[in-house]
Design a protein around this motif. Structure first.
Motif, PDB file in Angstrom:
ATOM      1  N   ASP A 219       0.833  -1.199   0.160  1.00  0.00           N
ATOM      2  CA  ASP A 219      -0.069  -0.031  -0.044  1.00  0.00           C
ATOM      3  C   ASP A 219       0.801   1.206  -0.060  1.00  0.00           C
ATOM      4  OD1 ASP A 219      -2.214   1.793   0.027  1.00  0.00           O
ATOM      5  OD2 ASP A 219      -2.448   1.422   2.647  1.00  0.00           O
ATOM      6  N   MET A 220       1.465   1.582  -1.074  1.00  0.00           N
ATOM      7  CA  MET A 220       2.278   2.681  -1.282  1.00  0.00           C
ATOM      8  C   MET A 220       2.112   3.428  -2.585  1.00  0.00           C
ATOM      9  SD  MET A 220       6.070   0.834  -0.196  1.00  0.00           S
ATOM     10  CE  MET A 220       7.130   2.529  -0.582  1.00  0.00           C
ATOM     11  N   ASP A 221       2.531   4.668  -2.616  1.00  0.00           N
ATOM     12  CA  ASP A 221       2.494   5.404  -3.817  1.00  0.00           C
ATOM     13  C   ASP A 221       3.523   4.586  -4.956  1.00  0.00           C
ATOM     14  OD1 ASP A 221       2.113   7.889  -5.674  1.00  0.00           O
ATOM     15  OD2 ASP A 221       4.127   7.577  -5.715  1.00  0.00           O
ATOM     16  N   GLU A 222       2.801   4.388  -6.283  1.00  0.00           N
ATOM     17  CA  GLU A 222       3.569   3.735  -7.248  1.00  0.00           C
ATOM     18  C   GLU A 222       5.000   4.188  -7.443  1.00  0.00           C
ATOM     19  OE1 GLU A 222       2.860   3.152 -11.879  1.00  0.00           O
ATOM     20  OE2 GLU A 222       1.120   2.266 -10.637  1.00  0.00           O
ATOM     21  N   ARG A 223       5.077   5.301  -7.722  1.00  0.00           N
ATOM     22  CA  ARG A 223       6.395   6.077  -7.977  1.00  0.00           C
ATOM     23  C   ARG A 223       7.321   6.031  -6.722  1.00  0.00           C
ATOM     24  NH1 ARG A 223       8.295   9.429 -12.126  1.00  0.00           N
ATOM     25  NH2 ARG A 223      10.188  10.524 -11.599  1.00  0.00           N
ATOM     26  N   GLU A 224       6.961   6.182  -5.369  1.00  0.00           N
ATOM     27  CA  GLU A 224       7.719   6.159  -4.402  1.00  0.00           C
ATOM     28  C   GLU A 224       8.351   4.876  -4.195  1.00  0.00           C
ATOM     29  OE1 GLU A 224       7.317   6.522   0.354  1.00  0.00           O
ATOM     30  OE2 GLU A 224       5.556   7.145  -0.850  1.00  0.00           O
ATOM     31  N   LEU A 225       7.350   3.816  -4.338  1.00  0.00           N
ATOM     32  CA  LEU A 225       7.858   2.293  -4.275  1.00  0.00           C
ATOM     33  C   LEU A 225       8.795   2.042  -5.189  1.00  0.00           C
ATOM     34  CD1 LEU A 225       5.464  -0.799  -3.926  1.00  0.00           C
ATOM     35  CD2 LEU A 225       7.078  -0.811  -5.610  1.00  0.00           C
ATOM     36  N   MET A 226       8.683   2.347  -6.429  1.00  0.00           N
ATOM     37  CA  MET A 226       9.693   2.045  -7.531  1.00  0.00           C
ATOM     38  C   MET A 226      11.096   2.674  -7.368  1.00  0.00           C
ATOM     39  SD  MET A 226       7.302   1.560 -10.842  1.00  0.00           S
ATOM     40  CE  MET A 226       8.646   1.316 -12.013  1.00  0.00           C
ATOM     41  N   GLU A 227      11.011   4.090  -6.836  1.00  0.00           N
ATOM     42  CA  GLU A 227      12.063   4.794  -6.275  1.00  0.00           C
ATOM     43  C   GLU A 227      12.708   4.146  -5.253  1.00  0.00           C
ATOM     44  OE1 GLU A 227      10.571   8.663  -5.634  1.00  0.00           O
ATOM     45  OE2 GLU A 227      11.058   9.505  -7.456  1.00  0.00           O
ATOM     46  N   ASP A 228      12.121   3.684  -4.108  1.00  0.00           N
ATOM     47  CA  ASP A 228      12.846   2.912  -3.184  1.00  0.00           C
ATOM     48  C   ASP A 228      13.395   1.465  -3.742  1.00  0.00           C
ATOM     49  OD1 ASP A 228      12.005   4.811  -1.538  1.00  0.00           O
ATOM     50  OD2 ASP A 228      10.535   3.760  -0.361  1.00  0.00           O
ATOM     51  N   PHE A 229      12.892   0.762  -4.616  1.00  0.00           N
ATOM     52  CA  PHE A 229      13.267  -0.437  -4.810  1.00  0.00           C
ATOM     53  C   PHE A 229      14.258  -0.185  -5.762  1.00  0.00           C
ATOM     54  CE2 PHE A 229      12.758  -4.275  -7.752  1.00  0.00           C
ATOM     55  CZ  PHE A 229      13.313  -5.198  -6.904  1.00  0.00           C
ATOM     56  N   VAL A 230      14.296   0.653  -6.786  1.00  0.00           N
ATOM     57  CA  VAL A 230      15.308   0.897  -7.686  1.00  0.00           C
ATOM     58  C   VAL A 230      16.660   1.249  -6.931  1.00  0.00           C
ATOM     59  CG1 VAL A 230      16.324   2.433  -9.379  1.00  0.00           C
ATOM     60  CG2 VAL A 230      14.371   1.339  -9.762  1.00  0.00           C
ATOM     61  N   THR A 231      16.456   2.278  -5.787  1.00  0.00           N
ATOM     62  CA  THR A 231      17.709   2.394  -4.832  1.00  0.00           C
ATOM     63  C   THR A 231      18.225   1.217  -4.060  1.00  0.00           C
ATOM     64  OG1 THR A 231      16.831   4.599  -4.467  1.00  0.00           O
ATOM     65  CG2 THR A 231      18.309   3.906  -2.906  1.00  0.00           C
ATOM     66  N   ALA A 232      17.303   0.303  -3.634  1.00  0.00           N
ATOM     67  CA  ALA A 232      17.796  -0.873  -2.874  1.00  0.00           C
ATOM     68  C   ALA A 232      18.411  -1.926  -4.032  1.00  0.00           C
ATOM     69  CB  ALA A 232      16.406  -1.729  -2.695  1.00  0.00           C
ATOM     70  N   LEU A 233      18.286  -1.707  -5.376  1.00  0.00           N
ATOM     71  CA  LEU A 233      18.954  -2.359  -6.198  1.00  0.00           C
ATOM     72  C   LEU A 233      20.402  -1.783  -6.544  1.00  0.00           C
ATOM     73  CD1 LEU A 233      16.531  -3.342  -8.911  1.00  0.00           C
ATOM     74  CD2 LEU A 233      17.414  -4.712  -7.281  1.00  0.00           C
ATOM     75  N   ASP A 234      20.517  -0.556  -6.151  1.00  0.00           N
ATOM     76  CA  ASP A 234      21.718   0.215  -6.171  1.00  0.00           C
ATOM     77  C   ASP A 234      22.343   0.152  -7.718  1.00  0.00           C
ATOM     78  OD1 ASP A 234      23.747   1.715  -5.076  1.00  0.00           O
ATOM     79  OD2 ASP A 234      25.067   0.210  -4.584  1.00  0.00           O
TER      80      ASP A 234
END
Length: 365
Positions: A219-234
């Motif tokens: 339950d997150m904003d779509e863009r925020e979630l993808m930004e966080d995940f891309v950051t996690a992938l480094d």
């Protein structure tokens, strides 16, 4: 006398050269004749006996058009090979195969619209089939009443082949069962930054399904979630979904997201990894098979689609390929694992695919 001897030597050298040239020509002629004799052996039986490599190379010489079938498949040879060989043997139909990535092949089908050479698309998640449904001819397979209702196309534009749950994996030597990610949200934590194996969703259908699943579950904003995940992938993405397991098992990355089938196969072969089902639930989007609109060998294509959901093929995929059947009457064979299935919105995933992939490309750069 010396001049005569030199002349004789020159003559002998010329004769030797001529002899070598003649022998080379004879060997070349023999090879050509041998090759011609082999070419005459093409056709269903020879192609099946020679294997899929030969099948892709063969040109169907001597086979009438009513006994031909052209398949585009994103499956690996270990999956499509036995199925196609058995189909050829039972029907006498000669099958030409083109394999590749699901997106690549679907795009090729789109480019060929109106001048089709392909009869059947075999493999790839059905959310991608939904996105390309305009290029498929609706066909209801003969065993549709035995298929799980969750995996039926609303307009028969595709037929489900196997059920493919998304799972998490971790390296047993470098990660403990207690600290391993059990939730989709765990992959957004800084703890796993640069340690996650994940293929680019623009190339891997599996990764797109996983990303769409994550978006729907959390339950997150779509863009925020993808930004966080891309950051996690480094900024690190795997070359393909198959490489995800390799990278985790060898310790290049500590955790990963992949298909249940891929993880189970590698564990059976000794990979030192553990598989986890997401605690919030996971998607079980099936891969599929579809009749291409304008298929030049439509009748044979329908026979093949029927064959993919037959008793023999569906038992084969469970017994040998670590896959789950889409047949409700055979479902008991895949019981035993603790898995919560989320309500995956297939139509949303298909309708938003271009948008999500465009955002992904923007963020990963």
């Amino acid at each position: 006398m010396d001049e005569f001897i030199r002349s004789e030597k020159q003559i002998r050298r010329k004769q030797a050269v001529r002899t070598m040239i003649c022998m080379a020509l004879l060997l070349l002629l023999s090879a050509v004749l041998y090759g011609c004799s082999k070419t005459e052996e093409t056709g269903p039986a020879a192609a099946a006996a020679a294997g899929t490599g030969a099948r892709r190379q063969a040109d169907g010489y001597g086979v009438s058009e009513d006994k031909k079938l052209i398949i585009y498949t994103s499956h690996k040879e270990e999956v499509y090979g036995p199925i196609i060989r058995e189909f050829e043997e039972r029907t006498g139909i000669w099958v030409e195969v083109r394999d590749g990535g699901s997106t690549e092949l679907l795009e090729a089908i789109g480019r060929e619209a109106g001048q089709q050479t392909c009869d059947v698309m075999f493999g790839g998640g059905v959310e991608s089939y939904e996105a390309y449904r305009e290029y498929f001819e609706p066909y209801r397979c003969k065993l549709s009443d035995k298929l799980d209702d969750r995996y039926l196309s609303s307009d028969d534009s595709w037929t489900a082949f196997t059920e493919l749950p998304i799972v998490f994996i971790y390296n047993n030597k470098l990660v403990s069962a207690e600290t391993a990610p059990h939730s989709w949200k765990d992959f957004l934590d800084d703890e796993w930054r640069g340690k996650i194996a994940f293929a680019a969703p623009g190339k891997s259908g599996t990764s797109y399904t996983a990303l769409a699943t994550m978006i729907q579950v959390l339950d997150m904003d779509e863009r925020e979630l993808m930004e966080d995940f891309v950051t996690a992938l480094d900024g690190k993405v795997s070359a393909g979904s198959g490489e995800v397991v390799d990278e985790v098992s060898t310790g290049i990355h500590l955790v990963g997201i992949t298909l249940e089938e891929t993880a189970k196969k590698r564990i059976a072969k000794g990979a030192d990894i553990t598989m986890i089902y997401p605690e919030e639930g996971t998607s079980t989007v099936p891969d599929g098979c579809a009749l291409v609109k304008g298929a030049p060998h439509e009748a044979n294509a329908k026979l093949f689609i029927d064959f993919t959901v037959s008793d023999d093929v569906q038992n084969l995929i469970m017994d040998q390929f670590c896959r789950r059947t889409v047949r409700k009457d055979l479902q008991m064979k895949t019981a035993g694992e603790e898995m919560k299935i989320m309500d995956f919105d297939l139509k949303w995933a298909s309708a938003h695919q271009d948008e999500i992939l465009a955002l992904w490309s923007e963020l990963i750069r």
